[in-house]
Write a protein that holds these residues in place. Structure first.
Motif, PDB file in Angstrom:
ATOM      1  N   THR A 144       6.482  -0.540  -0.805  1.00  0.00           N
ATOM      2  CA  THR A 144       5.447  -0.176   0.160  1.00  0.00           C
ATOM      3  C   THR A 144       5.981  -0.431   1.569  1.00  0.00           C
ATOM      4  O   THR A 144       6.780  -1.353   1.783  1.00  0.00           O
ATOM      5  CB  THR A 144       4.156  -0.990  -0.040  1.00  0.00           C
ATOM      6  N   VAL A 145       5.555   0.391   2.515  1.00  0.00           N
ATOM      7  CA  VAL A 145       5.927   0.211   3.917  1.00  0.00           C
ATOM      8  C   VAL A 145       4.646   0.222   4.730  1.00  0.00           C
ATOM      9  O   VAL A 145       3.906   1.209   4.728  1.00  0.00           O
ATOM     10  CB  VAL A 145       6.877   1.328   4.395  1.00  0.00           C
ATOM     11  N   GLU A 146       4.384  -0.882   5.425  1.00  0.00           N
ATOM     12  CA  GLU A 146       3.121  -1.029   6.149  1.00  0.00           C
ATOM     13  C   GLU A 146       3.342  -1.746   7.477  1.00  0.00           C
ATOM     14  O   GLU A 146       4.261  -2.563   7.605  1.00  0.00           O
ATOM     15  CB  GLU A 146       2.126  -1.841   5.318  1.00  0.00           C
ATOM     16  N   PRO A 147       2.491  -1.474   8.466  1.00  0.00           N
ATOM     17  CA  PRO A 147       2.547  -2.242   9.714  1.00  0.00           C
ATOM     18  C   PRO A 147       2.305  -3.720   9.448  1.00  0.00           C
ATOM     19  O   PRO A 147       1.559  -4.087   8.536  1.00  0.00           O
ATOM     20  CB  PRO A 147       1.415  -1.635  10.549  1.00  0.00           C
ATOM     21  N   ALA A 148       2.955  -4.566  10.224  1.00  0.00           N
ATOM     22  CA  ALA A 148       2.848  -6.015  10.031  1.00  0.00           C
ATOM     23  C   ALA A 148       2.912  -6.714  11.376  1.00  0.00           C
ATOM     24  O   ALA A 148       3.292  -6.127  12.395  1.00  0.00           O
ATOM     25  CB  ALA A 148       3.970  -6.513   9.118  1.00  0.00           C
ATOM     26  N   ASP A 239      10.952   7.081   8.292  1.00  0.00           N
ATOM     27  CA  ASP A 239       9.833   8.027   8.196  1.00  0.00           C
ATOM     28  C   ASP A 239       8.548   7.397   8.736  1.00  0.00           C
ATOM     29  O   ASP A 239       7.777   8.042   9.458  1.00  0.00           O
ATOM     30  CB  ASP A 239       9.614   8.447   6.746  1.00  0.00           C
ATOM     31  N   ALA A 240       8.304   6.134   8.369  1.00  0.00           N
ATOM     32  CA  ALA A 240       7.089   5.456   8.810  1.00  0.00           C
ATOM     33  C   ALA A 240       7.073   5.283  10.319  1.00  0.00           C
ATOM     34  O   ALA A 240       6.033   5.488  10.974  1.00  0.00           O
ATOM     35  CB  ALA A 240       6.973   4.092   8.123  1.00  0.00           C
ATOM     36  N   ALA A 245       5.169   6.920  15.638  1.00  0.00           N
ATOM     37  CA  ALA A 245       5.502   7.402  16.986  1.00  0.00           C
ATOM     38  C   ALA A 245       4.734   8.675  17.306  1.00  0.00           C
ATOM     39  O   ALA A 245       4.176   8.825  18.404  1.00  0.00           O
ATOM     40  CB  ALA A 245       7.002   7.645  17.096  1.00  0.00           C
ATOM     41  N   ALA A 246       4.688   9.600  16.349  1.00  0.00           N
ATOM     42  CA  ALA A 246       3.944  10.843  16.575  1.00  0.00           C
ATOM     43  C   ALA A 246       2.468  10.553  16.785  1.00  0.00           C
ATOM     44  O   ALA A 246       1.809  11.178  17.629  1.00  0.00           O
ATOM     45  CB  ALA A 246       4.150  11.788  15.389  1.00  0.00           C
ATOM     46  N   ARG A 270      21.568  12.541   9.550  1.00  0.00           N
ATOM     47  CA  ARG A 270      20.954  13.448   8.573  1.00  0.00           C
ATOM     48  C   ARG A 270      19.451  13.610   8.784  1.00  0.00           C
ATOM     49  O   ARG A 270      18.820  14.442   8.135  1.00  0.00           O
ATOM     50  CB  ARG A 270      21.245  12.978   7.148  1.00  0.00           C
ATOM     51  N   ASN A 271      18.877  12.829   9.707  1.00  0.00           N
ATOM     52  CA  ASN A 271      17.468  12.976  10.032  1.00  0.00           C
ATOM     53  C   ASN A 271      17.249  13.664  11.374  1.00  0.00           C
ATOM     54  O   ASN A 271      16.155  13.586  11.940  1.00  0.00           O
ATOM     55  CB  ASN A 271      16.783  11.611  10.033  1.00  0.00           C
ATOM     56  N   GLY A 272      18.264  14.349  11.853  1.00  0.00           N
ATOM     57  CA  GLY A 272      18.079  15.179  13.037  1.00  0.00           C
ATOM     58  C   GLY A 272      18.325  14.490  14.363  1.00  0.00           C
ATOM     59  O   GLY A 272      18.024  15.068  15.421  1.00  0.00           O
TER      60      GLY A 272
END
Length: 297
Positions: A144-148, A239-240, A245-246, A270-272
């Motif tokens: 899981t990836v979450e703000p902390a 990605d998160a 940011a968006a 590779r992510n632009g």
């Protein structure tokens, strides 16, 4: 995902649960269900804290308590307050429990051998390779990836480990006081965000976003624990952060990195992200990257 993929997962689950015998109350022929047998095995010879067992097995407190009461009633387990910390309870195997542990271990070994012995050499190689891949991907799906809280204990532990690794990997060592700042107060909305990746309840990675202008942000503190690498966690963190940011209305992200961090450079390319001229005075940076036009959340 389409329906075919979902049905494949369900077929796989049915096949595995039937083949390894988890649908009965006599797992491995020891007269108890898999849940009790697994808990007995996880307590192990050294014993274990209940909170660690909850996290390791993803059990809620009530269900864990019921399992423990059953094992205690069978004379296999005892639980008591941990020495030196009355807030922590610890489970341990009794002498009878240790004998049962050894029996379970042998039966489990025998069952694994029976799975393999029915196959040809080529089939065994294929199944073992497939098992290793499934295990890796199952672990990846559990992340899981979450703000902390960037000032919290988990964040501090991640950043300390990150700084220790940079100290080893950088040619001239690493002193966080000399690099571009990313202090906790700079990593909370609206100034920024800090995210943590967790696996089995443990923090295994982190990343941060620092807002530097009306439409401009900077990626900071990207790190994944060595034991958790290869699970795609760095991509999930990036990605998160891009999603956050968006959502903050940012259009451009920048970052800097050291020449020793080849894997980080590959991730960004590779992510632009494209390499750009130096935009800061970070003494540890050799490469600077930028990505424009973040997708709307």
């Amino acid at each position: 995902m389409d329906e075919t993929q979902i049905q494949q997962v369900r077929r796989f689950n049915r096949t595995v649960t039937r083949r390894i015998g988890v649908l009965t109350d006599d797992y491995l022929g020891r007269g108890r269900p898999l849940s009790e047998s697994r808990l007995l095995f996880e307590i192990g010879r050294e014993g274990a804290d209940l909170r660690d067992l909850r996290e390791r097995l993803s059990l809620d407190s009530g269900y864990l308590s019921r399992l423990l009461r059953s094992l205690e009633g069978q004379g296999l387990v005892t639980s008591q307050r941990a020495a030196g910390d009355a807030r922590v309870r610890r489970a341990a195997l009794t002498k009878k429990g240790l004998r049962e542990f050894d029996a379970l271990d042998k039966h489990s070994q025998d069952f694994a051998e029976s799975l393999l012995s029915a196959l040809s050499d080529k089939q065994r190689e294929r199944m073992l390779a497939a098992m290793a891949e499934v295990e890796r991907l199952m672990r990846a799906s559990a992340v899981t990836v979450e703000p902390a809280d960037p000032a919290g204990a988990e964040a501090r532990a991640c950043l300390d480990a990150y700084f220790r690794e940079l100290q080893v990997r950088f040619d001239a060592g690493f002193d966080p006081s000399r690099t571009v700042s990313a202090d906790p107060e700079e990593l909370v909305p609206p100034a920024g965000i800090f995210v943590i990746a967790r696996l089995d309840g443990q923090a295994v990675g982190c990343g941060a976003l620092k807002v530097r202008g009306r439409k401009l942000g900077e990626i900071k503190r990207m790190w994944v624990a060595p034991a958790a690498r290869g699970l795609g966690i760095a991509q999930r963190l990036l990605d998160a952060l891009e999603h956050q940011a968006a959502g903050m209305g940012l259009n451009t992200l920048q970052l800097d990195t050291n020449r020793a961090l080849k894997e980080a450079q590959a991730l960004y390319l590779r992510n632009g992200y494209r390499e750009i001229p130096r935009y800061n005075d970070n003494p540890y940076a050799h490469h600077w990257f930028e990505k424009k036009g973040l997708p709307k959340p």
